[in-house]
Design a protein around this motif. Sequence first.
Motif, PDB file in Angstrom:
ATOM      1  N   PHE A 186       0.930  -1.261   0.300  1.00 36.95           N
ATOM      2  CA  PHE A 186       0.043  -0.032  -0.383  1.00 36.95           C
ATOM      3  C   PHE A 186       0.706   1.639  -0.051  1.00 36.95           C
ATOM      4  O   PHE A 186       0.846   2.208  -0.804  1.00 36.95           O
ATOM      5  N   GLY A 243      -0.090   4.209  -2.465  1.00 31.76           N
ATOM      6  CA  GLY A 243      -2.283   4.173  -1.909  1.00 31.76           C
ATOM      7  C   GLY A 243      -2.737   3.216  -2.668  1.00 31.76           C
ATOM      8  O   GLY A 243      -4.086   3.992  -3.199  1.00 31.76           O
ATOM      9  N   LEU A 301      -3.541  -2.675  -3.161  1.00 31.18           N
ATOM     10  CA  LEU A 301      -3.781  -3.874  -2.095  1.00 31.18           C
ATOM     11  C   LEU A 301      -3.815  -5.380  -3.143  1.00 31.18           C
ATOM     12  O   LEU A 301      -4.509  -5.402  -3.312  1.00 31.18           O
ATOM     13  N   LYS A 332      -7.725   1.147  -6.717  1.00 33.61           N
ATOM     14  CA  LYS A 332      -7.944   2.308  -6.567  1.00 33.61           C
ATOM     15  C   LYS A 332      -8.690   3.000  -7.517  1.00 33.61           C
ATOM     16  O   LYS A 332      -9.750   3.474  -7.516  1.00 33.61           O
ATOM     17  N   PHE A 353      -9.786   0.800   0.111  1.00 30.85           N
ATOM     18  CA  PHE A 353      -8.461   1.219   0.629  1.00 30.85           C
ATOM     19  C   PHE A 353      -9.264   2.262   1.690  1.00 30.85           C
ATOM     20  O   PHE A 353      -7.876   1.863   2.750  1.00 30.85           O
TER      21      PHE A 353
END
Length: 229
Positions: free
Chosen positions: A94, A99, A102, A121, A137
């Motif tokens: 992550f 970010g 995942l 994402k 997330f």
Amino acid sequence: MLCIQECKIQNLAREYCKIFSAEARVIENFGPSLEVIPVYLMYRPANTVPYATVETDLTGVFQKYSILDHTGRIEMRAGSEVEQKCCALQHWIFQWTNGNLLLTRLEGVDTKITNVGISVKSTGHQGLSVEGNPKVFEQFVSQHKCNYFCGLLGLRSLKVMDSLMMPAKPKGSRSPLLQRKIAAGSSSPQTGRKAGSSPRMPRKAEQDSRAYLQKSQEETEETQKTTGS
């Protein structure tokens, strides 16, 4: 196409895990690291189902370390050492991907991981045909609890990281791959050699000086002959 996607996802996770494990190996107290086993695509033209995946047969007790439920919540187990390392791997990836990716499903035997599932994402991240799911997330940030191995890796708190998140390059990590590239670019022996003065310069200057003195001497002798005559 499902088989191809399965191979692409697991082998992508394997490459991330290689870097994760390389960082973990230099940490004295980390212990055995994780390995995502490779998945190979087999083409069988004579079969009604031409594509199939092949991977190593894992012997032992098969465990589900992390799964994604129907609500989009990651159910992470953190009782054993391997389960905690899986949680740390999720946190590490992550952070590494800023970010954007995942690992939502991790299964296997001991430290050998397979049947990897991912969430992204935004749709199309890294060319993956996986629909973006930002809610996963958000839930991961709120539910993840850093453990001993997150601390050993020096990972930042997800809540702090999420509040400071900015579009940027992947984190500057202690990855030996990046360090190797940086070192190769900054410590080239050729660079050091070029930085010093050329060994040919003094020799050339000396030759020029000798030629100048010889010419001056010849001119002086010619002048003396002219005067004497």
